[in-house]
Design an enzyme around this catalytic site. Structure first.
Site, mmCIF file in Angstrom:
data_model
loop_
_atom_site.group_PDB
_atom_site.id
_atom_site.type_symbol
_atom_site.label_atom_id
_atom_site.label_comp_id
_atom_site.label_asym_id
_atom_site.label_seq_id
_atom_site.Cartn_x
_atom_site.Cartn_y
_atom_site.Cartn_z
ATOM 1 C CD GLN A 12 9.139 -11.851 3.537
ATOM 2 O OE1 GLN A 12 9.428 -13.031 3.397
ATOM 3 N NE2 GLN A 12 7.886 -11.467 3.741
ATOM 4 C CB VAL A 13 10.426 -8.121 -2.594
ATOM 5 C CG1 VAL A 13 10.792 -7.921 -4.066
ATOM 6 C CG2 VAL A 13 9.296 -9.144 -2.474
ATOM 7 C CB THR A 63 3.389 -5.506 5.081
ATOM 8 O OG1 THR A 63 4.452 -5.433 6.038
ATOM 9 C CG2 THR A 63 3.906 -5.134 3.696
ATOM 10 C CG ASP A 103 -3.967 -12.132 -2.050
ATOM 11 O OD1 ASP A 103 -4.911 -12.499 -1.325
ATOM 12 O OD2 ASP A 103 -2.812 -12.011 -1.626
ATOM 13 C CE1 TYR A 126 -0.672 -4.401 2.738
ATOM 14 C CE2 TYR A 126 -2.077 -6.244 2.105
ATOM 15 C CZ TYR A 126 -0.873 -5.568 2.023
ATOM 16 O OH TYR A 126 0.121 -6.049 1.214
#
Length: 289
Positions: A12-13, A63, A103, A126
């Site tokens: 995505q980024v 991810t 986070d 993860y």
């Protein structure tokens, strides 16, 4: 030296970095797995030495949060060892590294936003793998910015917005957890922040450190889902449920709030408005609002 080197091409980024680079006529090269396979950590370092860029942005990661419970060694190679090797290469070339983290390095307890210096205690494989990457970068001596973010969404790849839209095509009601709170973050905003930070680190390496960047205002997954359907005019009802009613292989943090004040004061980057980012994402997807 060449321009910016992005590790990752299809995430995505990474996609948003390429979009912004094209729009701004920036010298940016994004490497996919064929040229920089994070499962082979040394390959990323070799690519950095080969291209000798003026800065590196690591926008690639493992991810699959739930699958990582069974593939922790692979997740740790990709999220831990590879970024550490990148940082060593950046140290040797005296160039900055911008690395995207999460986070999930925190325990997710309480309701106070997590600060960059707060104690970490990942709940799952993860999170542990991402923490390993952070630590490897810190000890490398590289000029760096570790940018922790949360709940990334865009018109690309797999993410919550696209999942909700897909489910709403066949369901009148969807159950969504309402006790996990965080900041939905547009991938395009993260990409823009990475570019700005990479530029500033070249001129001010003393800004090296760990930073937070997430969308505002904080919301629950349930309220985020309702915003998606409200904006698109879809009649799908969202039933609020607790996390305990939706068990997953990997434990999720309940509190994903991030204190982003240091990022604002050091780099001049404010938290992005996820409502505006959501509208932009829906436009990308061709969904009317």
């Amino acid at each position: 030296m060449s321009g910016l080197l992005v590790i990752g091409r299809t995430g995505q980024v990474a996609r948003e970095l390429q979009h912004l680079a094209a729009a701004q006529a920036l010298d940016l090269l994004a490497l996919g797995r064929d040229a920089a396979d994070l499962a082979q950590p040394g390959a990323c370092a070799a690519a950095i030495h080969a291209h000798r860029p003026r800065a590196v942005i690591n926008a690639a990661a493992y991810t699959a949060v739930d699958r990582a419970e069974e593939e922790e060694a692979l997740a740790t190679a990709i999220n831990g060892a590879a970024p550490a090797e990148m940082a060593v290469a950046c140290t040797a070339l005296n160039i900055p590294l911008v690395h995207i983290s999460t986070d999930y390095v925190f325990a997710g307890s309480g309701d106070t936003p997590w600060g960059p210096a707060d104690a970490t205690a990942p709940l799952n494989a993860y999170g542990r793998s991402k923490w390993a990457g952070e630590e490897g970068i810190r000890v490398s001596g590289a000029t760096h910015a570790i940018l922790r973010t949360s709940w990334v969404f865009s018109g690309h790849g797999a993410n919550f917005v696209k999942t909700m839209l897909r489910l709403s095509e066949t369901r009148d009601q969807i159950s969504v957890v309402d006790d996990q709170i965080g900041g939905p973050t547009p991938a395009r905003a993260i990409a823009a922040a990475c570019l700005a930070i990479a530029g500033q680190l070249q001129d001010a390496p003393e800004k090296t450190g760990t930073y937070h960047f997430s969308g505002a205002p904080d919301a629950s997954w349930c309220s985020f889902a309702r915003a998606i359907f409200s904006l698109t005019g879809r009649p799908t009802r969202v039933q609020a449920i607790p996390t305990s009613a939706y068990p997953t292989p990997a434990a999720r943090p309940l509190n994903s709030r991030l204190d982003c004040n240091t990022t604002t004061s050091v780099f001049g980057l404010a938290r992005p408005d996820w409502h505006a980012g959501l509208k932009e994402c829906l436009t990308q997807l061709g969904v009317s609002t």
